[in-house]
Scaffold this active site. Structure first.
Site, mmCIF file in Angstrom:
data_model
loop_
_atom_site.group_PDB
_atom_site.id
_atom_site.type_symbol
_atom_site.label_atom_id
_atom_site.label_comp_id
_atom_site.label_asym_id
_atom_site.label_seq_id
_atom_site.Cartn_x
_atom_site.Cartn_y
_atom_site.Cartn_z
ATOM 1 C CE1 TYR A 1 -3.654 -2.391 5.319
ATOM 2 C CE2 TYR A 1 -2.689 -0.252 4.438
ATOM 3 C CZ TYR A 1 -3.391 -1.388 3.979
ATOM 4 O OH TYR A 1 -3.924 -1.687 2.966
ATOM 5 C CB SER B 1 -0.845 0.048 1.324
ATOM 6 O OG SER B 1 -1.493 1.260 1.305
HETATM 7 N N1 LIG Z 1 -8.745 -0.840 -1.118
HETATM 8 C C1 LIG Z 1 -7.726 -0.073 -1.047
HETATM 9 O O1 LIG Z 1 -7.797 1.177 -1.084
HETATM 10 C C2 LIG Z 1 -6.188 -0.385 -0.877
HETATM 11 C C3 LIG Z 1 -5.112 0.378 -0.715
HETATM 12 C C4 LIG Z 1 -3.949 -0.045 -0.817
HETATM 13 C C5 LIG Z 1 -3.669 -1.438 -0.470
HETATM 14 N N2 LIG Z 1 -4.909 -2.318 -0.278
HETATM 15 C C6 LIG Z 1 -4.497 -3.834 -0.339
HETATM 16 O O2 LIG Z 1 -4.935 -4.628 -1.377
HETATM 17 C C7 LIG Z 1 -5.283 -5.696 -0.838
HETATM 18 C C8 LIG Z 1 -6.585 -6.305 -1.200
HETATM 19 O O3 LIG Z 1 -7.566 -5.298 -0.448
HETATM 20 P P1 LIG Z 1 -9.080 -4.976 -1.035
HETATM 21 O O4 LIG Z 1 -9.086 -3.535 -1.017
HETATM 22 O O5 LIG Z 1 -9.250 -5.859 -2.154
HETATM 23 O O6 LIG Z 1 -9.812 -5.605 0.248
HETATM 24 P P2 LIG Z 1 -11.142 -6.412 0.592
HETATM 25 O O7 LIG Z 1 -12.144 -6.608 -0.544
HETATM 26 O O8 LIG Z 1 -11.328 -6.412 2.015
HETATM 27 O O9 LIG Z 1 -10.027 -7.956 0.244
HETATM 28 C C9 LIG Z 1 -9.351 -8.414 1.297
HETATM 29 C C10 LIG Z 1 -9.281 -9.956 1.152
HETATM 30 O O10 LIG Z 1 -8.341 -10.397 2.158
HETATM 31 C C11 LIG Z 1 -8.835 -11.617 2.935
HETATM 32 N N3 LIG Z 1 -8.717 -11.951 4.065
HETATM 33 C C12 LIG Z 1 -8.762 -10.993 5.199
HETATM 34 N N4 LIG Z 1 -8.721 -11.680 6.226
HETATM 35 C C13 LIG Z 1 -8.318 -12.930 5.875
HETATM 36 C C14 LIG Z 1 -7.715 -13.883 6.857
HETATM 37 N N5 LIG Z 1 -7.535 -13.955 8.043
HETATM 38 N N6 LIG Z 1 -7.524 -15.048 6.141
HETATM 39 C C15 LIG Z 1 -7.517 -15.141 4.640
HETATM 40 N N7 LIG Z 1 -7.978 -14.225 3.978
HETATM 41 C C16 LIG Z 1 -8.261 -13.123 4.646
HETATM 42 C C17 LIG Z 1 -10.624 -11.323 2.620
HETATM 43 O O11 LIG Z 1 -11.244 -12.626 2.400
HETATM 44 P P3 LIG Z 1 -12.314 -13.249 3.560
HETATM 45 O O12 LIG Z 1 -12.754 -12.249 4.390
HETATM 46 O O13 LIG Z 1 -12.876 -14.199 2.733
HETATM 47 O O14 LIG Z 1 -11.114 -14.299 4.267
HETATM 48 C C18 LIG Z 1 -10.434 -10.707 1.149
HETATM 49 O O15 LIG Z 1 -10.557 -11.497 0.134
HETATM 50 C C19 LIG Z 1 -5.033 -5.632 0.709
HETATM 51 O O16 LIG Z 1 -3.735 -6.369 0.859
HETATM 52 C C20 LIG Z 1 -5.078 -4.237 0.972
HETATM 53 O O17 LIG Z 1 -4.200 -4.100 2.062
HETATM 54 C C21 LIG Z 1 -5.955 -1.831 -0.356
#
Ligand SMILES: NC(=O)c1ccc[n+]([C@@H]2O[C@H](COP(=O)([O-])OP(=O)(O)OC[C@H]3O[C@@H](n4cnc5c(N)ncnc54)[C@H](OP(=O)(O)O)[C@@H]3O)[C@@H](O)[C@H]2O)c1
Length: 258
Positions: free
Chosen positions: A163, A148
């Site tokens: 984070y 991130s």
């Molecule tokens: N959205 C943003 O603005 C943003 C910005 C920078 C970085 N990111 C990064 O991008 C990545 C994807 O995030 P996203 O925005 O797509 O968020 P998201 O839709 O909330 O997806 C997060 C994923 O992680 C899985 N997860 C969470 N806890 C888990 C656990 N204990 N075991 C296994 N799986 C787990 C969730 O699945 P389950 O709940 O089914 O387990 C879900 O599939 C993350 O690493 C996030 O930090 C996001």
């Protein structure tokens, strides 16, 4: 010269390669899984919500592996299950990640730091350890971590100390693994997204004030989506990225360029 299909296939084709994508039950991970499958990969999708994984796996012709990535036993089952049903993994995308607290740093519970590091840093490391022998045996591999911009810059108004630490940790891990494993043609990179719409950021985009803040700080004139991030991951996962390793690639609509 116009790009012809042969060149495109050589650069981006993933025909027959086995990929593991964590965090694939929603957001970026789901988009990555669908896209890798579209380029020909056999994809194993990993997260906790089994029903969503099974639906996606069926749609893309892959397999679902339900696992809690904060649990070491759960993590340990992922790679053996994939290798047994699909063959040796050549691509690992660590997209699972979360924030466990919105407390300001001075009052953030240390337990939140531990939980964050377990999911965002330790799980990617352990999965990388587990895919390593398979990639070494095949003679190539690509690991792409998802960090991130919070691992590079502080984000005023959205407290996220643990984070941020976990995400910058991924960049350090990336450089070190890249150097250690380069001799086996295993590339390790990190993609650092800026803000984009997903479950984790849903409440931000729903708030008028917060979404206006995001817009004001993003030079490109649109809200980010997973579709805006996935290209960098596909590039790094395949042969178009064959000489890139140890890097953290920022994909943020210009947020950190200001
Ligand atoms: N959205 C943003 O603005 C943003 C910005 C920078 C970085 N990111 C990064 O991008 C990545 C994807 O995030 P996203 O925005 O797509 O968020 P998201 O839709 O909330 O997806 C997060 C994923 O992680 C899985 N997860 C969470 N806890 C888990 C656990 N204990 N075991 C296994 N799986 C787990 C969730 O699945 P389950 O709940 O089914 O387990 C879900 O599939 C993350 O690493 C996030 O930090 C996001």
């Amino acid at each position: 010269m116009a790009l012809n299909n042969e060149i495109a296939a050589r650069m981006f084709g993933l025909e027959g390669r086995v990929a593991i994508v964590t965090g694939a039950s929603s957001g970026l991970g789901a988009t990555v899984a669908e896209t890798l499958a579209g380029f020909g990969a056999k994809v194993a999708v990993v997260a906790r919500r089994k029903d969503r994984l099974e639906e996606l796996a069926e749609r893309i012709g892959g397999i679902a592996v339900a696992a809690d990535l904060t649990d070491l036993d759960g993590i340990g089952q992922v790679v053996p299950a994939v290798a047994e049903s699909l063959g040796p993994p050549e691509i690992l995308v660590n997209a699972a990640g979360s924030m466990f607290t919105e407390e300001r740093a001075e009052s953030e519970p240390l337990d939140a730091m531990r939980r964050t590091l377990d999911l965002n840093l330790l799980a990617p490391f352990r999965l990388a350890q587990d895919v390593f022998p398979h990639m070494r045996a095949v003679g190539r591999g690509a690991i792409v971590n998802v960090s991130s911009i919070s691992g590079r810059v502080g984000v005023p108004g959205i407290p996220q100390a643990s984070y941020a630490a976990s995400k910058l940790g991924l960049s350090g891990l990336t450089a070190e693994l890249a150097v250690q494993w380069a001799r086996h043609s295993i590339r390790v990179n990190t993609v650092a997204p800026g803000f984009f719409r997903s479950e984790i950021t849903g409440p931000l985009y729903e708030s008028e004030r917060a979404s206006e803040y995001l817009r004001r700080n993003t030079p490109l004139p649109k809200d980010g989506t997973a579709d805006d991030i996935v290209g960098a991951i596909v590039w790094l996962a395949g042969d178009a990225g064959s000489y890139v390793t140890g890097q953290t690639i920022v994909v943020d609509g210009g947020w950190t360029a200001r």
